[in-house]
Design a protein around this motif. Structure first.
Motif, PDB file in Angstrom:
ATOM      1  N   HIS A   1     -28.763 -24.390  -2.877  1.00 49.95           N
ATOM      2  CA  HIS A   1     -27.700 -25.383  -2.694  1.00 49.95           C
ATOM      3  C   HIS A   1     -26.393 -24.879  -3.307  1.00 49.95           C
ATOM      4  O   HIS A   1     -25.324 -24.979  -2.680  1.00 49.95           O
ATOM      5  CB  HIS A   1     -28.128 -26.702  -3.349  1.00 49.95           C
ATOM      6  CG  HIS A   1     -27.116 -27.795  -3.244  1.00 49.95           C
ATOM      7  ND1 HIS A   1     -27.088 -28.709  -2.213  1.00 49.95           N
ATOM      8  CD2 HIS A   1     -26.060 -28.124  -4.049  1.00 49.95           C
ATOM      9  CE1 HIS A   1     -26.088 -29.553  -2.386  1.00 49.95           C
ATOM     10  NE2 HIS A   1     -25.443 -29.215  -3.492  1.00 49.95           N
ATOM     11  N   ALA A   2     -26.474 -24.361  -4.514  1.00 49.98           N
ATOM     12  CA  ALA A   2     -25.270 -23.867  -5.189  1.00 49.98           C
ATOM     13  C   ALA A   2     -24.636 -22.714  -4.422  1.00 49.98           C
ATOM     14  O   ALA A   2     -23.401 -22.638  -4.285  1.00 49.98           O
ATOM     15  CB  ALA A   2     -25.610 -23.431  -6.612  1.00 49.98           C
ATOM     16  N   GLU A   3     -25.474 -21.826  -3.903  1.00 52.70           N
ATOM     17  CA  GLU A   3     -24.955 -20.669  -3.181  1.00 52.70           C
ATOM     18  C   GLU A   3     -24.349 -21.062  -1.837  1.00 52.70           C
ATOM     19  O   GLU A   3     -23.237 -20.645  -1.491  1.00 52.70           O
ATOM     20  CB  GLU A   3     -26.084 -19.655  -2.967  1.00 52.70           C
ATOM     21  CG  GLU A   3     -25.650 -18.407  -2.221  1.00 52.70           C
ATOM     22  CD  GLU A   3     -26.797 -17.423  -2.019  1.00 52.70           C
ATOM     23  OE1 GLU A   3     -26.568 -16.388  -1.376  1.00 52.70           O
ATOM     24  OE2 GLU A   3     -27.923 -17.715  -2.486  1.00 52.70           O
ATOM     25  N   GLU A   4     -25.072 -21.890  -1.084  1.00 51.67           N
ATOM     26  CA  GLU A   4     -24.615 -22.247   0.258  1.00 51.67           C
ATOM     27  C   GLU A   4     -23.378 -23.136   0.242  1.00 51.67           C
ATOM     28  O   GLU A   4     -22.574 -23.090   1.172  1.00 51.67           O
ATOM     29  CB  GLU A   4     -25.748 -22.949   1.009  1.00 51.67           C
ATOM     30  CG  GLU A   4     -26.929 -22.037   1.343  1.00 51.67           C
ATOM     31  CD  GLU A   4     -28.041 -22.794   2.047  1.00 51.67           C
ATOM     32  OE1 GLU A   4     -27.974 -24.046   2.090  1.00 51.67           O
ATOM     33  OE2 GLU A   4     -28.985 -22.134   2.545  1.00 51.67           O
TER      34      GLU A   4
ATOM     35  N   PRO B   1     -18.953 -23.191  -8.024  1.00 50.41           N
ATOM     36  CA  PRO B   1     -18.569 -22.203  -9.039  1.00 50.41           C
ATOM     37  C   PRO B   1     -19.599 -22.168 -10.163  1.00 50.41           C
ATOM     38  O   PRO B   1     -20.247 -23.179 -10.456  1.00 50.41           O
ATOM     39  CB  PRO B   1     -17.215 -22.715  -9.554  1.00 50.41           C
ATOM     40  CG  PRO B   1     -16.720 -23.658  -8.509  1.00 50.41           C
ATOM     41  CD  PRO B   1     -17.939 -24.260  -7.889  1.00 50.41           C
ATOM     42  N   ARG B   2     -19.737 -21.033 -10.797  1.00 49.84           N
ATOM     43  CA  ARG B   2     -20.764 -20.855 -11.822  1.00 49.84           C
ATOM     44  C   ARG B   2     -20.670 -21.895 -12.937  1.00 49.84           C
ATOM     45  O   ARG B   2     -21.682 -22.367 -13.449  1.00 49.84           O
ATOM     46  CB  ARG B   2     -20.636 -19.444 -12.400  1.00 49.84           C
ATOM     47  CG  ARG B   2     -21.697 -19.052 -13.401  1.00 49.84           C
ATOM     48  CD  ARG B   2     -21.639 -17.564 -13.676  1.00 49.84           C
ATOM     49  NE  ARG B   2     -22.373 -17.241 -14.872  1.00 49.84           N
ATOM     50  CZ  ARG B   2     -21.883 -17.320 -16.101  1.00 49.84           C
ATOM     51  NH1 ARG B   2     -20.646 -17.716 -16.274  1.00 49.84           N
ATOM     52  NH2 ARG B   2     -22.614 -17.003 -17.154  1.00 49.84           N
ATOM     53  N   THR B   3     -19.460 -22.266 -13.321  1.00 55.32           N
ATOM     54  CA  THR B   3     -19.273 -23.249 -14.391  1.00 55.32           C
ATOM     55  C   THR B   3     -18.745 -24.583 -13.855  1.00 55.32           C
ATOM     56  O   THR B   3     -18.273 -25.416 -14.626  1.00 55.32           O
ATOM     57  CB  THR B   3     -18.318 -22.714 -15.469  1.00 55.32           C
ATOM     58  OG1 THR B   3     -17.068 -22.379 -14.863  1.00 55.32           O
ATOM     59  CG2 THR B   3     -18.905 -21.482 -16.139  1.00 55.32           C
TER      60      THR B   3
ATOM     61  N   LEU C   1     -23.869 -30.004  -7.598  1.00 56.84           N
ATOM     62  CA  LEU C   1     -24.163 -30.841  -6.434  1.00 56.84           C
ATOM     63  C   LEU C   1     -22.893 -31.101  -5.626  1.00 56.84           C
ATOM     64  O   LEU C   1     -21.936 -31.681  -6.141  1.00 56.84           O
ATOM     65  CB  LEU C   1     -24.800 -32.149  -6.880  1.00 56.84           C
ATOM     66  CG  LEU C   1     -26.173 -31.988  -7.566  1.00 56.84           C
ATOM     67  CD1 LEU C   1     -26.611 -33.285  -8.197  1.00 56.84           C
ATOM     68  CD2 LEU C   1     -27.211 -31.490  -6.564  1.00 56.84           C
ATOM     69  N   ARG C   2     -22.924 -30.707  -4.350  1.00 55.36           N
ATOM     70  CA  ARG C   2     -21.726 -30.773  -3.513  1.00 55.36           C
ATOM     71  C   ARG C   2     -22.059 -31.161  -2.082  1.00 55.36           C
ATOM     72  O   ARG C   2     -23.185 -30.987  -1.605  1.00 55.36           O
ATOM     73  CB  ARG C   2     -21.012 -29.413  -3.514  1.00 55.36           C
ATOM     74  CG  ARG C   2     -20.452 -29.055  -4.884  1.00 55.36           C
ATOM     75  CD  ARG C   2     -19.904 -27.650  -4.975  1.00 55.36           C
ATOM     76  NE  ARG C   2     -19.369 -27.436  -6.318  1.00 55.36           N
ATOM     77  CZ  ARG C   2     -18.096 -27.596  -6.660  1.00 55.36           C
ATOM     78  NH1 ARG C   2     -17.206 -27.922  -5.735  1.00 55.36           N
ATOM     79  NH2 ARG C   2     -17.706 -27.407  -7.902  1.00 55.36           N
TER      80      ARG C   2
ATOM     81  N   ASN D   1     -33.050 -14.295  -8.205  1.00 53.64           N
ATOM     82  CA  ASN D   1     -31.741 -14.953  -8.377  1.00 53.64           C
ATOM     83  C   ASN D   1     -31.283 -14.744  -9.813  1.00 53.64           C
ATOM     84  O   ASN D   1     -31.287 -15.663 -10.619  1.00 53.64           O
ATOM     85  CB  ASN D   1     -31.824 -16.443  -8.069  1.00 53.64           C
ATOM     86  CG  ASN D   1     -32.129 -16.717  -6.616  1.00 53.64           C
ATOM     87  OD1 ASN D   1     -31.233 -16.724  -5.785  1.00 53.64           O
ATOM     88  ND2 ASN D   1     -33.400 -16.925  -6.311  1.00 53.64           N
ATOM     89  N   ALA D   2     -30.978 -13.542 -10.164  1.00 59.41           N
ATOM     90  CA  ALA D   2     -30.573 -13.222 -11.532  1.00 59.41           C
ATOM     91  C   ALA D   2     -29.129 -13.644 -11.765  1.00 59.41           C
ATOM     92  O   ALA D   2     -28.372 -13.894 -10.851  1.00 59.41           O
ATOM     93  CB  ALA D   2     -30.728 -11.732 -11.791  1.00 59.41           C
TER      94      ALA D   2
END
Length: 363
Positions: free
Chosen positions: A232-235, A239-241, A245-246, A358-359
């Motif tokens: 979800h975060a990738e697609e 941002p990393r920080t 949820l988007r 997913n490092a």
């Protein structure tokens, strides 16, 4: 010729104390009286100062009540309202509240108004604007809190909720992810909305939850949920920080998504609308199951509760039986029937963790 004044004797001091007591004045009230005394601000002047000094969570809970106080008493000084006036304002707001289907008499409205004023007066005391004994909000008791109508949702009912979320709406992937996250972690809405990609420990399948009271905790999640959170975060370009949820557009979700989700589910499942089922019911569901299956200590840790309000045998006992991450993970394994790096299923070797592919997701 009159002689020089001398210090007052014991009798004069006692007489002065009696007079002050009759006037309702304390000796410490006289210290610093005169030109050096702080000017007590009005509510319109001081409430914004308090709002800027507290955290976002406190502002969210008390903000609307502070607005009502400013509307009613904006031009009044903090030292003017009496305890009876505060009680009357609480009753007025309770009577004017919006009555919802799950309303319980408006006790929470009165409780929050009194708590919001106590917050204001605590800051005023700390700033030296009023004395500790001059805090009128402390003298107004909060109404007794009514028993909650929330409860655990049965397995079949929970399956119905997930089915509706997965087959209706404009973003089933987001909605099912929300339900899975709250069911597995028993987190509150604030904890989910505060989640960031850098809060994911993909190697150990842990998420860092930051919830009310500025409390943070590492919570185990299943490898399946971890993979979906990472995807979800990738697609969706989180941002990393930044917020994890988007929406599909990349815009962060807010509490309005939850409102839309449960309203939609209620349209398909009448019992959801009738009982006012919400995300917090999932917290009740998971914690009830954990407590029945693994005991109070594990449920206490699973919920992220602390002993700050402790007292009595329960608070003392939990100090010695505090559950570990491994025990909480074991409860999760029992809940989702899926092996976890910290608590493998008996006879099943733990598979590769989502972190192996997913490092770089640590803060």
């Amino acid at each position: 010729m009159t002689g020089s004044p001398v210090g007052a004797g014991r009798a004069e001091v006692d007489a002065a104390l009696v007079l002050l007591a009759r006037l309702g004045v304390r000796p410490e009230d006289l210290v610093g009286a005169g030109g050096g005394r702080a000017v007590v601000p009005t509510f319109a002047e001081y409430v914004p100062v308090v709002a800027a000094a507290v955290g976002a969570g406190t502002r969210r809970v008390y903000g609307s009540y502070w607005n009502r106080v400013v509307e009613q008493w904006g031009a009044r000084r903090l030292d003017e309202p009496s305890p009876s006036e505060i009680a009357r304002l609480a009753e007025t707001l309770r009577a004017r509240r919006v009555v919802r289907a799950n309303a319980r008499g408006g006790q929470s409205t009165s409780e929050h108004l009194i708590a919001a004023l106590r917050c204001v007066y605590r800051h005023a005391v700390a700033d030296g604007l009023i004395g500790e004994g001059d805090n009128p909000a402390r003298k107004v008791p909060k109404p007794r809190r009514a028993p909650s109508t929330r409860g655990a949702v049965g397995a079949e009912r929970l399956a119905e909720i997930n089915q509706v979320a997965a087959t209706t709406g404009d973003d089933p992937a987001l909605d099912t992810l929300l339900l899975r996250l709250h069911t597995e972690t028993a987190c509150r809405r604030g904890g989910a909305l505060a989640l960031r990609p850098c809060d994911l420990d993909a190697t150990q399948c842990l998420v860092l939850l930051r919830e009310k009271g500025e409390i943070s905790r590492w919570q185990p999640v299943s490898p399946t949920l971890m993979r979906h959170l990472l995807r979800h975060a990738e697609e969706r370009g989180a941002p990393r920080t930044g917020q994890l949820l988007r929406y599909r557009s990349g815009r962060p979700i807010t509490t309005r998504r939850y409102d839309y989700l449960w309203k939609r589910i209620g349209q398909h499942l009448p019992w959801v609308a009738a009982q006012g089922v919400s995300t917090h019911w999932l917290r009740h569901t998971t914690l009830t199951w954990v407590e029945r299956t693994y005991g109070y200590a594990v449920a206490h840790a699973y919920a992220g509760h602390t002993d700050r309000r402790g007292g009595g045998e329960t608070g003392a006992t939990i100090t010695y039986v505090r559950a570990s991450h491994e025990e909480v993970a074991a409860a999760l394994v029992g809940l989702v029937a899926e092996s976890h790096p910290l608590a493998p299923l008996p006879g099943v070797a733990p598979g590769p963790s989502p972190g192996e592919t997913n490092a770089g997701n640590s803060c």
